[in-house]
Design a protein around this motif. Structure first.
Motif, PDB file in Angstrom:
ATOM      1  N   ILE A  35       0.847  -1.206   0.000  1.00 37.51           N
ATOM      2  CA  ILE A  35       0.000   0.000   0.000  1.00 37.51           C
ATOM      3  C   ILE A  35       0.878   1.249   0.000  1.00 37.51           C
ATOM      4  N   ASP A  36       1.950   1.217   0.795  1.00 40.47           N
ATOM      5  CA  ASP A  36       2.874   2.357   0.811  1.00 40.47           C
ATOM      6  C   ASP A  36       3.525   2.563  -0.560  1.00 40.47           C
ATOM      7  N   VAL A  37       3.877   1.459  -1.203  1.00 44.88           N
ATOM      8  CA  VAL A  37       4.512   1.572  -2.528  1.00 44.88           C
ATOM      9  C   VAL A  37       3.541   2.207  -3.520  1.00 44.88           C
ATOM     10  N   ILE A  38       2.286   1.737  -3.473  1.00 46.63           N
ATOM     11  CA  ILE A  38       1.287   2.278  -4.400  1.00 46.63           C
ATOM     12  C   ILE A  38       1.086   3.777  -4.163  1.00 46.63           C
ATOM     13  N   LYS A  39       1.236   4.195  -2.899  1.00 40.29           N
ATOM     14  CA  LYS A  39       1.044   5.609  -2.573  1.00 40.29           C
ATOM     15  C   LYS A  39       2.312   6.444  -2.759  1.00 40.29           C
ATOM     16  N   SER A  40       3.420   5.796  -3.108  1.00 39.09           N
ATOM     17  CA  SER A  40       4.696   6.526  -3.162  1.00 39.09           C
ATOM     18  C   SER A  40       4.725   7.491  -4.348  1.00 39.09           C
ATOM     19  N   ASN A  41       5.616   8.473  -4.251  1.00 30.73           N
ATOM     20  CA  ASN A  41       5.771   9.436  -5.347  1.00 30.73           C
ATOM     21  C   ASN A  41       6.237   8.740  -6.614  1.00 30.73           C
ATOM     22  N   ALA A  42       7.115   7.748  -6.434  1.00 32.69           N
ATOM     23  CA  ALA A  42       7.663   7.039  -7.593  1.00 32.69           C
ATOM     24  C   ALA A  42       6.559   6.392  -8.414  1.00 32.69           C
ATOM     25  N   PHE A  43       5.454   6.065  -7.758  1.00 31.73           N
ATOM     26  CA  PHE A  43       4.399   5.300  -8.412  1.00 31.73           C
ATOM     27  C   PHE A  43       3.266   6.185  -8.946  1.00 31.73           C
ATOM     28  N   LEU A  44       3.380   7.504  -8.673  1.00 40.72           N
ATOM     29  CA  LEU A  44       2.279   8.436  -8.973  1.00 40.72           C
ATOM     30  C   LEU A  44       1.715   8.309 -10.384  1.00 40.72           C
ATOM     31  N   GLU A  45       2.600   8.194 -11.352  1.00 46.07           N
ATOM     32  CA  GLU A  45       2.152   8.185 -12.746  1.00 46.07           C
ATOM     33  C   GLU A  45       1.397   6.920 -13.124  1.00 46.07           C
ATOM     34  N   PHE A  46       1.532   5.896 -12.286  1.00 48.18           N
ATOM     35  CA  PHE A  46       0.978   4.601 -12.671  1.00 48.18           C
ATOM     36  C   PHE A  46      -0.288   4.222 -11.919  1.00 48.18           C
ATOM     37  N   ARG A  47      -0.883   5.208 -11.238  1.00 52.39           N
ATOM     38  CA  ARG A  47      -2.182   4.918 -10.617  1.00 52.39           C
ATOM     39  C   ARG A  47      -3.118   6.101 -10.798  1.00 52.39           C
ATOM     40  N   TYR A  48      -4.409   5.802 -10.734  1.00 51.79           N
ATOM     41  CA  TYR A  48      -5.412   6.864 -10.827  1.00 51.79           C
ATOM     42  C   TYR A  48      -5.530   7.529  -9.474  1.00 51.79           C
ATOM     43  N   PRO A  49      -5.287   8.832  -9.405  1.00 57.20           N
ATOM     44  CA  PRO A  49      -5.340   9.518  -8.108  1.00 57.20           C
ATOM     45  C   PRO A  49      -6.714   9.402  -7.460  1.00 57.20           C
ATOM     46  N   THR A  50      -7.749   9.213  -8.281  1.00 61.54           N
ATOM     47  CA  THR A  50      -9.096   9.156  -7.721  1.00 61.54           C
ATOM     48  C   THR A  50      -9.420   7.784  -7.135  1.00 61.54           C
ATOM     49  N   MET A  51      -8.599   6.814  -7.408  1.00 60.85           N
ATOM     50  CA  MET A  51      -8.892   5.462  -6.921  1.00 60.85           C
ATOM     51  C   MET A  51      -8.176   5.223  -5.608  1.00 60.85           C
ATOM     52  N   SER A  52      -8.933   5.127  -4.543  1.00 63.91           N
ATOM     53  CA  SER A  52      -8.326   4.959  -3.225  1.00 63.91           C
ATOM     54  C   SER A  52      -7.805   3.537  -3.077  1.00 63.91           C
ATOM     55  N   VAL A  53      -6.937   3.364  -2.106  1.00 63.91           N
ATOM     56  CA  VAL A  53      -6.429   2.031  -1.808  1.00 63.91           C
ATOM     57  C   VAL A  53      -7.585   1.108  -1.430  1.00 63.91           C
ATOM     58  N   ARG A  54      -8.539   1.664  -0.690  1.00 64.45           N
ATOM     59  CA  ARG A  54      -9.695   0.848  -0.308  1.00 64.45           C
ATOM     60  C   ARG A  54     -10.453   0.344  -1.547  1.00 64.45           C
ATOM     61  N   ALA A  55     -10.559   1.215  -2.538  1.00 63.96           N
ATOM     62  CA  ALA A  55     -11.239   0.799  -3.777  1.00 63.96           C
ATOM     63  C   ALA A  55     -10.462  -0.322  -4.460  1.00 63.96           C
ATOM     64  N   LEU A  56      -9.142  -0.203  -4.439  1.00 59.11           N
ATOM     65  CA  LEU A  56      -8.325  -1.247  -5.056  1.00 59.11           C
ATOM     66  C   LEU A  56      -8.507  -2.574  -4.324  1.00 59.11           C
ATOM     67  N   LEU A  57      -8.550  -2.493  -2.992  1.00 52.63           N
ATOM     68  CA  LEU A  57      -8.750  -3.713  -2.199  1.00 52.63           C
ATOM     69  C   LEU A  57     -10.129  -4.306  -2.474  1.00 52.63           C
ATOM     70  N   THR A  58     -11.102  -3.432  -2.611  1.00 51.46           N
ATOM     71  CA  THR A  58     -12.466  -3.899  -2.841  1.00 51.46           C
ATOM     72  C   THR A  58     -12.572  -4.666  -4.156  1.00 51.46           C
ATOM     73  N   VAL A  59     -11.846  -4.193  -5.140  1.00 50.23           N
ATOM     74  CA  VAL A  59     -11.838  -4.907  -6.412  1.00 50.23           C
ATOM     75  C   VAL A  59     -11.412  -6.349  -6.193  1.00 50.23           C
ATOM     76  N   MET A  60     -10.307  -6.504  -5.467  1.00 51.05           N
ATOM     77  CA  MET A  60      -9.776  -7.854  -5.250  1.00 51.05           C
ATOM     78  C   MET A  60     -10.731  -8.720  -4.435  1.00 51.05           C
ATOM     79  N   LEU A  61     -11.448  -8.066  -3.534  1.00 53.33           N
ATOM     80  CA  LEU A  61     -12.367  -8.827  -2.685  1.00 53.33           C
ATOM     81  C   LEU A  61     -13.587  -9.304  -3.455  1.00 53.33           C
ATOM     82  N   ASN A  62     -13.784  -8.751  -4.626  1.00 57.07           N
ATOM     83  CA  ASN A  62     -14.997  -9.078  -5.364  1.00 57.07           C
ATOM     84  C   ASN A  62     -14.773  -9.870  -6.637  1.00 57.07           C
ATOM     85  N   VAL A  63     -13.570 -10.302  -6.829  1.00 56.79           N
ATOM     86  CA  VAL A  63     -13.352 -11.218  -7.947  1.00 56.79           C
ATOM     87  C   VAL A  63     -12.951 -12.579  -7.373  1.00 56.79           C
ATOM     88  N   PRO A  64     -13.425 -13.639  -7.996  1.00 53.23           N
ATOM     89  CA  PRO A  64     -13.170 -14.973  -7.425  1.00 53.23           C
ATOM     90  C   PRO A  64     -11.738 -15.439  -7.660  1.00 53.23           C
TER      91      PRO A  64
END
Ligand SMILES: Cc1cc2nc3c(=O)[nH]c(=O)nc-3n(C[C@H](O)[C@H](O)[C@H](O)COP(=O)(O)OP(=O)(O)OC[C@H]3O[C@@H](n4cnc5c(N)ncnc54)[C@H](O)[C@@H]3O)c2cc1C
Ligand SMILES: *[C@@H]1O[C@H](CO)[C@@H](O)[C@H](O)[C@H]1NC(C)=O
Ligand SMILES: *[C@@H]1O[C@H](CO)[C@@H](O)[C@H](O)[C@H]1NC(C)=O
Ligand SMILES: *[C@@H]1O[C@H](CO)[C@@H](O)[C@H](O)[C@H]1NC(C)=O
Ligand SMILES: *[C@@H]1O[C@H](CO)[C@@H](O)[C@H](O)[C@H]1NC(C)=O
Ligand SMILES: *[C@@H]1O[C@H](CO)[C@@H](O)[C@H](O)[C@H]1NC(C)=O
Length: 575
Positions: free
Chosen positions: A455-484
């Motif tokens: 989670i820290d890596v995803i939030k790091s400055n180095a990773f900024l360009e590779f994630r949607y700023p509007t997508m929270s970590v919780r949203a990312l986790l929720t995605v994983m929780l909802n796919v089999p």
């Protein structure tokens, strides 16, 4: 609709999209000594018979052929016949191939986690994600190995199969993110297992072609080795002395693709041996099918007990893998594992990118009777509404084709242990395997700490360009929780803790091992305890996964033991 189901592909690192068309420049080795088992005689004699031409079996056989007549019996086909296997972009489609001749044999552990075993010359090195990294020196010492010979053996392997990966933008961002959040020091590019962040080796060359354990057969003496493909070993045969002397392995029975039985026997010489290298599922299974195992279980299947060995199939372990998928607003390169963060708390952080939607486990499951999971018993708890919500989240965030990557973690060890039992007496059938993920609290603690680091890596400055700023970590986790991602029960996702996330979304990183442990099933020379002329040399002997990823050490062990066996037999001959 199809797309929603295909979401599953993300998690198994599936469906690597073809962003580049790799040119075929490498010429596959052509081996005159590799034949189909249907050309095998009814009976033939050898000095060493190796069961399983996999990651350990190939280097072992190549080495032994330098001093003896060697036979390799491999149930799968050749990796050289099929360009689909060789190219990186087919990683996921190969794993999902459920045809009877597929190089991948799917199974589901009793824990409800999708898994796969190799069925091809070269074994797991033909299916795997290619990451190459040695065991740490502490592991080597604890195993009681000769460190000089270990290093020589790694080098022997590396000369043929390893490359430095072309680190591109997305993998670089993961590396820089790891450094930014304190997984230090930066160890640059190295095969060594050291604390901190590093770039490891890969068995993919710069054109994305894999170089596998089968390539190590180029070291073999072609006049002294025979490799039969589509040769499924049914059982090992013994001289049974009924208590008057020790039971001694003397040959094997195998079947070709037409179901015709053939025999291979050991030449009469006290040094000759059968060596099981059928992998962590295959080796304990074949020992049991041959009468070496827990007597009650064997008798229940009508198998004649040669040696009552209750510890065969005990101590099975699979390192839990948990991941977060991160959709990217920018294109990302196609990459499998290149960077690893070796944390101080026993969690390894790795990543892969360029994922698309490849295949759906969910669609295929009910149609495959080989995958014997009772879905009533172990339902996937995500509702169709939850699934479709997850799909919308991803689709809203990413254009089609979906781009992004997974950041994943593997728990070291693990400490949690399971077991393997026969389901049938057919060697083609999967035995029942239980890994008991997270049964040991320490494994769970390591997972949670690993997730926090991801989670820290995803939030790091180095990773900024590779994630949607509007997508929270919780949203990312929720995605994983909802796919089999598995068939395990799901808990209410509103109040989910990282502990529960680890348990509910656990997957395999395919580093399962154990079943024929050193000290219980085999001795320190990998000789099966209680019988003569039989060893086990492969990942089933490990009580912990070596390095961050095991293949380097599995190949090393094949070479290492081949050298040791030859040295011993020469010194014995001189006497
Ligand atoms: C999808 C996947 C990704 C992975 N990613 C990585 C990675 O990136 N890096 C890494 O280091 N490790 C990785 N691994 C793990 C690594 O590849 C395995 O740990 C390793 O290949 C195991 O080697 P082995 O020799 O023990 O068994 P295997 O390589 O599986 O060899 C066993 C062989 O025995 C044969 N066999 C079994 N039963 C019979 C029988 N009855 N008769 C004849 N032959 C038989 C099988 O067909 C097989 O070829 C991955 C594994 C997989 C599956
Ligand atoms: C390779 O993959 C393609 C597409 O997935 C498939 O159509 C083809 O049959 C495969 N080839 C072999 C030899 O398996
Ligand atoms: C073996 O190699 C490792 C690096 O991989 C090194 O640290 C170690 O000193 C070497 N040992 C010997 C005996 O050469
Ligand atoms: C260890 O291996 C090296 C290199 O192969 C060899 O020279 C040495 O004799 C071995 N040591 C022992 C104690 O066997
Ligand atoms: C094994 O030996 C025992 C006595 O030691 C004898 O009763 C039994 O019949 C023998 N079994 C076989 C299969 O020869
Ligand atoms: C699956 O489990 C349910 C409930 O335990 C049982 O009723 C059903 O018969 C099982 N189905 C199969 C195919 O084993």
């Amino acid at each position: 609709m199809g797309l929603q189901w295909d979401l599953i592909g993300i998690i198994t690192l599936a469906g690597i999209l073809m962003f580049h068309c790799f040119a075929h420049s490498e010429k596959a080795p052509y081996y005159t000594f590799v034949k189909d088992a249907n050309s095998a005689p009814e009976i033939a004699y050898y000095d060493y018979i190796i069961i399983g031409g996999g990651t350990a079996g190939c280097p072992l056989a190549a080495t032994l052929s330098q001093g003896a007549r060697v036979l390799v019996l491999e149930r799968g086909g050749s990796p050289y016949d099929n360009p689909n296997i060789t190219n990186m972009e087919n990683f996921a489609t190969t794993l999902a191939d459920m045809s009877p001749r597929s190089p991948a044999q799917q199974f589901i552990s009793q824990d409800g986690v999708f898994n796969v075993r190799a069925r091809v010359l070269g074994g797991g090195s033909v299916l795997n994600a290619g990451f190459y990294t040695r065991a740490d020196t502490g592991y080597v010492k604890e195993a009681g190995w000769n460190e000089t010979l270990v290093n020589q053996s790694y080098e022997w392997v590396e000369k043929v199969v390893t490359f430095k990966p072309p680190l591109m933008e997305w993998q670089s961002a993961v590396r820089d993110g790891l450094l930014e959040v304190g997984v230090l020091p930066n160890n640059g590019f190295t095969y060594d297992h050291v604390s901190g962040t590093k770039v490891g080796g890969t068995i993919f060359d710069t054109e994305g072609h894999r170089h596998t354990a089968a390539d190590l057969l180029q070291y073999a003496d072609p006049t002294r080795i025979t490799v039969y493909l589509h040769a499924t070993v049914q059982k090992i045969s013994f001289n049974y002395n009924n208590g008057t002397a020790r039971t001694r392995a003397n040959g094997v029975i195998f079947k070709d693709v037409f179901g015709v039985e053939h025999r291979a026997r050991l030449n009469k010489n006290s040094k000759n041996e059968i060596i099981l290298s059928a992998g962590a599922i295959g080796s304990p299974q074949l020992l049991m099918l041959s009468g070496i195992g827990p007597s009650e279980q064997l008798e229940a299947h009508g198998i004649k007990v040669m040696v009552d060995q209750p510890l065969v199939g005990r101590g099975m372990a699979d390192n839990p893998m948990n991941a977060i998928f991160v959709p990217s607003p920018r294109p990302v390169e196609l990459s499998l594992i290149q960077v690893v963060g070796v944390t101080k708390f026993g969690s390894y952080i790795e990543a892969a990118s360029g994922l698309g939607f490849g295949y759906s486990w969910a669609q295929r499951l009910p149609r495959d009777p080989g995958l014997a999971v009772n879905q009533t018993d172990q339902p996937f708890m995500g509702s169709p509404e939850a699934m479709s919500e997850a799909a919308k989240t991803i689709n809203a965030a990413a254009s089609t084709p979906l781009r992004g990557g997974v950041v994943l973690e593997k728990v070291t060890g693990p400490l949690s242990r399971g077991h393997l039992e026969l389901r049938t007496t057919d060697p083609n059938d999967n035995p029942a395997v239980t890994f008991n993920y997270f049964e040991e609290p320490e494994d769970l603690k390591r997972c949670v700490e690993g997730m926090n680091t991801i989670i820290d890596v995803i939030k790091s400055n180095a990773f900024l360009e590779f994630r949607y700023p509007t997508m929270s970590v919780r949203a990312l986790l929720t995605v994983m929780l909802n796919v089999p991602v598995n068939l395990r029960r799901r808990h209410a996702r509103a109040a989910i803790s990282l502990e529960q996330y680890c348990i509910d979304t656990v997957m395999t990183i395919w580093h399962y091992h154990g079943g024929c442990h050193v000290g219980t099933v085999v001795d320190h020379d990998y000789k099966v305890i209680g019988v003569d002329a039989l060893r086990v040399i492969d990942g089933s002997t490990f009580s912990g996964s070596p390095g961050t990823n095991p293949q380097a050490t599995v190949m090393m062990l094949g070479r290492y033991m081949g050298e040791k066996i030859l040295r011993e037999s020469y010194s014995r001959r001189r006497k």
